[in-house]
Design a protein around this motif. Structure first.
Motif, short mmCIF file in Angstrom:
data_model
loop_
_atom_site.label_atom_id
_atom_site.label_comp_id
_atom_site.label_asym_id
_atom_site.label_seq_id
_atom_site.Cartn_x
_atom_site.Cartn_y
_atom_site.Cartn_z
N VAL A 257 26.44 45.23 28.12
CA VAL A 257 25.44 46.25 28.40
C VAL A 257 25.85 47.07 29.62
CG1 VAL A 257 23.03 46.63 29.08
CG2 VAL A 257 23.60 44.87 27.40
N GLN A 258 26.29 46.40 30.67
CA GLN A 258 26.58 47.06 31.94
C GLN A 258 28.01 47.60 32.02
OE1 GLN A 258 24.74 46.98 35.10
NE2 GLN A 258 23.31 45.29 34.86
N GLY A 259 28.93 47.02 31.27
CA GLY A 259 30.33 47.40 31.38
C GLY A 259 30.64 48.78 30.83
N VAL A 260 31.71 49.37 31.36
CA VAL A 260 32.14 50.67 30.84
C VAL A 260 32.70 50.48 29.43
CG1 VAL A 260 32.58 51.66 33.13
CG2 VAL A 260 34.44 50.49 31.91
N PRO A 261 32.66 51.51 28.59
CA PRO A 261 33.18 51.39 27.22
C PRO A 261 34.63 50.93 27.20
CG PRO A 261 31.96 53.43 27.48
CD PRO A 261 32.09 52.83 28.85
N GLY A 262 34.92 50.01 26.29
CA GLY A 262 36.28 49.50 26.12
C GLY A 262 36.69 48.45 27.13
N SER A 263 35.75 47.99 27.95
CA SER A 263 36.10 47.00 28.97
C SER A 263 36.09 45.59 28.38
CB SER A 263 35.12 47.08 30.14
OG SER A 263 33.80 46.79 29.72
N MET A 264 36.63 44.66 29.15
CA MET A 264 36.68 43.25 28.77
C MET A 264 36.05 42.44 29.89
SD MET A 264 38.42 43.17 25.83
CE MET A 264 38.91 41.48 25.68
N PHE A 265 35.68 41.19 29.60
CA PHE A 265 35.10 40.28 30.59
C PHE A 265 35.82 38.94 30.54
CE2 PHE A 265 32.00 38.52 33.37
CZ PHE A 265 31.88 37.21 32.98
N LEU A 266 36.11 38.39 31.74
CA LEU A 266 36.66 37.04 31.86
C LEU A 266 35.76 36.23 32.78
CD1 LEU A 266 40.45 37.82 32.42
CD2 LEU A 266 39.39 36.91 30.34
N GLY A 267 35.31 35.07 32.30
CA GLY A 267 34.55 34.17 33.14
C GLY A 267 35.50 33.36 34.00
N LYS A 268 35.16 33.19 35.27
CA LYS A 268 35.99 32.40 36.18
C LYS A 268 35.60 30.93 36.06
CE LYS A 268 35.99 35.84 39.89
NZ LYS A 268 35.52 36.02 41.26
N PRO A 269 36.55 30.03 36.15
CA PRO A 269 37.99 30.26 36.21
C PRO A 269 38.52 30.60 34.81
CG PRO A 269 37.58 27.91 36.21
CD PRO A 269 36.23 28.61 36.22
N PHE A 270 39.65 31.28 34.76
CA PHE A 270 40.23 31.65 33.48
C PHE A 270 41.72 31.35 33.48
CE2 PHE A 270 39.71 35.46 36.11
CZ PHE A 270 41.02 35.87 36.27
N HIS B 184 29.60 34.05 37.24
CA HIS B 184 28.16 33.98 37.01
C HIS B 184 27.66 34.83 35.85
CE1 HIS B 184 28.03 31.84 40.76
NE2 HIS B 184 28.67 32.83 41.33
N ALA B 185 28.21 36.00 35.65
CA ALA B 185 27.70 36.90 34.60
C ALA B 185 28.31 36.53 33.26
CB ALA B 185 28.01 38.34 34.95
N GLY B 186 27.53 36.64 32.22
CA GLY B 186 28.01 36.34 30.88
C GLY B 186 27.95 37.56 30.00
N GLY B 187 27.04 37.55 29.03
CA GLY B 187 26.93 38.61 28.06
C GLY B 187 26.47 39.94 28.63
N GLU B 188 26.06 39.96 29.88
CA GLU B 188 25.58 41.18 30.52
C GLU B 188 26.64 42.28 30.53
OE1 GLU B 188 23.58 42.30 34.84
OE2 GLU B 188 24.42 40.32 34.52
N TRP B 189 27.92 41.90 30.50
CA TRP B 189 28.98 42.92 30.59
C TRP B 189 28.95 43.88 29.40
CZ3 TRP B 189 33.04 43.94 27.30
CH2 TRP B 189 33.30 43.00 26.33
N THR C 129 38.34 43.73 38.25
CA THR C 129 37.36 43.69 39.33
C THR C 129 36.36 42.56 39.17
OG1 THR C 129 35.73 44.97 40.60
CG2 THR C 129 35.82 45.40 38.22
N ASP C 130 36.06 41.94 40.29
CA ASP C 130 34.96 40.99 40.34
C ASP C 130 33.66 41.78 40.22
OD1 ASP C 130 33.64 38.54 40.68
OD2 ASP C 130 33.60 38.73 42.85
N ILE C 131 32.64 41.16 39.67
CA ILE C 131 31.35 41.84 39.54
C ILE C 131 30.57 41.71 40.85
CG2 ILE C 131 29.12 41.81 38.36
CD1 ILE C 131 30.71 40.93 35.83
N GLY C 132 30.61 40.52 41.45
CA GLY C 132 29.82 40.26 42.66
C GLY C 132 30.55 40.62 43.93
N LEU C 133 30.82 41.90 44.11
CA LEU C 133 31.49 42.37 45.32
C LEU C 133 30.46 42.67 46.40
CD1 LEU C 133 33.97 44.90 43.68
CD2 LEU C 133 34.55 42.68 44.67
#
Length: 142
Positions: free
Chosen positions: A111-124, A104-109, A73-77
């Motif tokens: 704190v805000q992300g659900v447990p066990g989630s991952m983050f990819l910065g666009k483009p990837f 746009h979002a970096g390390g915020e995930w 999922t994109d964060i900025g929906l």
């Protein structure tokens, strides 16, 4: 610049077969061209890809399908953002693998992300998405 970059690896490459079991996944992104690119690339690796343009559409898909293993999922929906959407998705399916993406979002995930989630910065790179999928699908990761 294209929304994501691909790499030249066949669906039977060691990267894919070693880390990413084939799964049904839901891609929630409001940009049509990125959704279509992700579907094309992920289907090439044998995944069933369902698409939604908003969190509300995504929740409807999740309620209709209980076999989805990964949520990308994109964060900025528009409307409900990706952070809140993923929390609602996890309330429906506790074992759902979650990968957030944003330009746009970096390390915020962390704190805000659900447990066990991952983050990819666009483009990837698609290889990074496949690696993240392998991680969130791993029983040791959840």
């Amino acid at each position: 610049m294209p929304p994501i970059r691909s790499f030249d690896a066949a669906p039977t490459s060691p990267l894919h077969s070693a880390r990413v079991p084939r799964t049904a996944m839901l891609v929630v992104e409001d940009r049509v061209e990125l959704r279509d690119s992700l579907r094309f690339l992920l289907e090439r690796f044998g995944h069933e890809v369902l698409l939604a343009g908003s969190a509300e559409e995504g929740l409807a898909v999740l309620r209709a399908r209980s076999d989805i293993g990964v949520l990308l999922t994109d964060i900025g929906l528009p409307g409900l953002d990706g952070w809140h959407f993923a929390r609602e998705a996890r309330a429906l399916y506790r074992g759902l693998g979650v990968i957030y993406m944003s330009g746009h979002a970096g390390g915020e995930w962390q704190v805000q992300g659900v447990p066990g989630s991952m983050f990819l910065g666009k483009p990837f790179e698609i290889s990074n998405l496949l690696a993240a999928m392998g991680t969130v699908l791993s029983p040791d990761h959840r």
